[in-house]
Design a protein around this motif. Structure first.
Motif, short mmCIF file in Angstrom:
data_model
loop_
_atom_site.label_atom_id
_atom_site.label_comp_id
_atom_site.label_asym_id
_atom_site.label_seq_id
_atom_site.Cartn_x
_atom_site.Cartn_y
_atom_site.Cartn_z
N ILE A 48 -21.27 -16.58 7.86
CA ILE A 48 -22.27 -16.91 8.88
C ILE A 48 -21.81 -16.39 10.25
N SER A 64 -28.27 -17.48 12.62
CA SER A 64 -28.80 -18.76 13.08
C SER A 64 -28.22 -19.10 14.44
N PHE A 118 -23.65 -22.52 12.65
CA PHE A 118 -23.58 -23.48 11.55
C PHE A 118 -23.17 -24.85 12.06
O1 LIG Z 1 -17.64 -29.15 1.90
C1 LIG Z 1 -18.78 -29.34 2.21
O2 LIG Z 1 -19.16 -30.27 2.93
C2 LIG Z 1 -19.87 -28.43 1.80
O3 LIG Z 1 -20.10 -27.54 2.92
C3 LIG Z 1 -21.17 -26.63 2.76
O4 LIG Z 1 -22.38 -27.33 2.52
P1 LIG Z 1 -23.26 -27.95 3.70
O5 LIG Z 1 -22.47 -28.00 4.95
O6 LIG Z 1 -23.83 -29.21 3.18
O7 LIG Z 1 -24.49 -26.95 3.88
P2 LIG Z 1 -24.58 -25.34 3.93
O8 LIG Z 1 -25.76 -24.94 3.18
O9 LIG Z 1 -23.31 -24.70 3.59
O10 LIG Z 1 -24.90 -25.09 5.47
C4 LIG Z 1 -23.92 -25.29 6.47
C5 LIG Z 1 -24.45 -24.79 7.81
O11 LIG Z 1 -24.54 -23.37 7.82
C6 LIG Z 1 -25.84 -22.96 8.21
N1 LIG Z 1 -26.14 -21.68 7.53
C7 LIG Z 1 -26.03 -21.57 6.19
C8 LIG Z 1 -26.29 -20.38 5.55
C9 LIG Z 1 -26.65 -19.24 6.30
O12 LIG Z 1 -26.89 -18.13 5.79
N2 LIG Z 1 -26.75 -19.38 7.66
C10 LIG Z 1 -26.50 -20.57 8.30
O13 LIG Z 1 -26.59 -20.64 9.54
C11 LIG Z 1 -26.74 -24.11 7.78
O14 LIG Z 1 -27.95 -24.11 8.47
C12 LIG Z 1 -25.87 -25.30 8.13
O15 LIG Z 1 -25.95 -25.60 9.50
C13 LIG Z 1 -20.90 -25.76 1.54
O16 LIG Z 1 -22.02 -24.89 1.34
C14 LIG Z 1 -20.66 -26.61 0.31
O17 LIG Z 1 -20.30 -25.78 -0.79
C15 LIG Z 1 -19.52 -27.60 0.58
O18 LIG Z 1 -19.32 -28.44 -0.52
#
Ligand SMILES: O=C(O)[C@H]1O[C@H](OP(=O)(O)OP(=O)(O)OC[C@H]2O[C@@H](n3ccc(=O)[nH]c3=O)[C@H](O)[C@@H]2O)[C@H](O)[C@@H](O)[C@@H]1O
Ligand SMILES: NC(=O)C1=CN([C@@H]2O[C@H](COP(=O)(O)OP(=O)(O)OC[C@H]3O[C@@H](n4cnc5c(N)ncnc54)[C@H](O)[C@@H]3O)[C@@H](O)[C@H]2O)C=CC1
Length: 459
Positions: free
Chosen positions: A228, A266, A269
């Motif tokens: 990201i 975005s 994150f």
């Molecule tokens: O250890 C953890 O807590 C978890 O952390 C993340 O999961 P999570 O934080 O729930 O959600 P994500 O889908 O990874 O998104 C994290 C952040 O990145 C952002 N993001 C995600 C993907 C992307 O392409 N771009 C982006 O800005 C999302 O909007 C969000 O703010 C990991 O994806 C999980 O595998 C892990 O278990």
């Protein structure tokens, strides 16, 4: 060894959904989830499943199916530990806010309390499973506490990190890419593998040593967050060169060696884990004297902070260099869609920057309770609670938030934002009406045709 009774300490975003899915797929197992937080346990036990403490698509149905049959929620921690043959530790491991490692290291006090609690209560042999995300070699500390405090009881420690993402937790748990089990005792490893094998194919259940398992979790989160930050760094370059970050992401993502997932530019994150786990990785690397390794991973966080700051700076600059006294609508407060979790959400930091510039913030999020906006801002300690209260409010709809607003900033990619009547929203706003789309979810030309001044990330 066939396990019959499980206890999970920590009824949070991981403990709740994970145990619910284990219970659903293992009707013969009795699972008790315990927590020190009475209100949380009461909410898990609420007959009205819409009041569960966690919003996750699909979760309420599974809780309805299993609760009271083989899934139980309780605050009687000692009784649940005593009864269980296998104990999952799924408590929070936040970044330390005091002492050595402040702001970097994981705070393991809750883990240690659990280990001591288990050691004090246990009268029979137990398998203790690290479900929380932990620094590599934590199992050694847990082992030492258990073996030195327990009454000659055999404890086997396993590491079984969780990879679910919020918003898709149930789907991720039902169809995991892999289940990782690290340990030293084969019998204990197979006892846990056996529980997962009731719905996960054996070739997806990975067995490793303890330290590989612990370190793989931190590494997985670091790699995901790095992607990201990488695409976000390119988004800034896109904005200055006429390249479009969505097109660049697609072009590179079609290379099967790179892959298309996790390349959405975005506002930055958020979430409770990426930042905390990378800081922890950086801290561990530094504690081994690995300066270059630490600096390398720290850059992922630096880039993410820059992206959040850059977003609010751009908004302020575009609004003629001042937002003082201007109403700004923030759509979305959760850190991603389909969750009510706001921990480390980019929206909090953007709101904080805008409040520093004396903006009036109006927030709408479909799932986040109104009071959370104040709690999250107060937690930053940037200004008094009274100032936060007068500067930021949370309202019942996007239309209300947009009323008389100078600008809308989209903070979370909720699907419903795409289906709004944007013409009506435009008509309610001050002109020129600005949209800053921190998630690139709206169509630029459609918004411009309505009359908006539309800004997105990396275009
Ligand atoms: O250890 C953890 O807590 C978890 O952390 C993340 O999961 P999570 O934080 O729930 O959600 P994500 O889908 O990874 O998104 C994290 C952040 O990145 C952002 N993001 C995600 C993907 C992307 O392409 N771009 C982006 O800005 C999302 O909007 C969000 O703010 C990991 O994806 C999980 O595998 C892990 O278990
Ligand atoms: N949230 C997520 O999506 C993921 C989180 N993780 C990891 O899982 C762990 C837990 O995370 P969450 O479930 O999000 O945390 P959470 O904060 O939602 O839940 C933790 C719960 O543990 C309870 N608790 C703390 N100390 C306790 C004690 N001594 N006895 C009994 N209960 C106690 C707290 O009251 C709280 O309800 C963390 O290490 C996190 O890094 C891993 C994968 C995904």
């Amino acid at each position: 060894m066939k396990i019959k009774s499980i206890c999970c300490i920590g009824a949070g975003y991981v403990g709740g959904p994970t145990m619910a899915v284990i219970a659903k797929n293992n009707p013969h197992l009795k699972i008790t989830i315990v927590d020190i937080n009475q209100a949380r346990i009461d909410a898990w036990n609420d007959v009205d499943v819409s009041k569960l403490p966690i919003y996750e698509p699909g979760l309420a149905d599974i809780v309805k199916e299993t609760r009271g049959k083989n899934l139980f929620f309780s605050t009687d921690i000692d009784a649940a530990i005593d009864e269980a043959e296998m104990i999952f530790i799924s408590v929070n491991t936040p970044t330390k806010t005091y002492g050595k490692g402040k702001g970097m290291a994981a705070d393991l006090k809750y883990i240690e309390l659990c280990a001591r609690n288990i050691a004090n209560v246990a009268k029979t042999d137990k398998i203790v499973v690290e479900k929380s995300t932990l620094p590599v070699r934590t199992a050694e500390a847990i082992k030492s506490i258990l073996h030195n405090t327990g009454n000659n009881i055999n404890f086997h420690i396993l590491s079984n990190p969780e990879f679910l993402a919020e918003g898709t937790a149930i789907e991720d748990l039902l169809n995991p890419d892999r289940v990782l089990i690290g340990g030293e005792c084969e019998e204990a490893i197979e006892a846990l593998a056996n529980i997962y094998s009731s719905w996960v194919a054996d070739d997806r259940i990975l067995r490793t040593n303890l330290w590989s398992s612990e370190l793989s979790k931190l590494t997985a989160n670091a790699f995901l967050a790095q992607r990201i930050s990488s695409i976000n760094s390119i988004s800034e370059l896109c904005e200055l060169t006429g390249a479009n970050v969505n097109e660049v992401a697609k072009a590179i993502g079609m290379d099967s060696r790179i892959g298309s997932k996790f390349l959405k530019a975005s506002v930055g994150f958020g979430g409770s884990c990426f930042q905390k786990d990378i800081l922890n990785l950086v801290y561990i690397a530094r504690s081994y004297g690995l300066t270059e390794v630490a600096d390398y991973w720290e850059q992922v966080i630096i880039m993410n902070d820059h992206q959040k700051r850059r977003f609010s700076d751009r908004l302020i600059k575009t609004l003629y260099n001042t937002v003082s006294g201007k109403k700004i609508a923030l759509l979305g407060w959760a850190f991603k869609k389909d969750t009510n979790d706001t921990r480390e959400s980019a929206a909090i930091y953007v709101a904080d920057h805008l409040l520093n510039e004396q903006a009036n913030i109006s927030v709408f999020d479909p799932k986040v309770p109104h009071t959370k906006v104040q709690t999250d801002l107060n937690y930053l300690n940037t200004r008094s609670e009274a100032e936060n209260e007068s500067g930021a409010i949370s309202v019942d709809s996007a239309y209300e938030a947009a009323n008389d607003a100078h600008a809308i900033a989209i903070m979370t990619e909720w699907d419903e934002f795409k289906t709004y009547d944007w013409k009506t929203i435009y008509s309610k706003m001050k002109k020129p009406a600005f949209i800053f789309d921190g998630r690139n979810i709206l169509d630029k030309s459609e918004m411009e045709n309505i009359g908006f001044d539309y800004y997105s990330i990396g275009q």
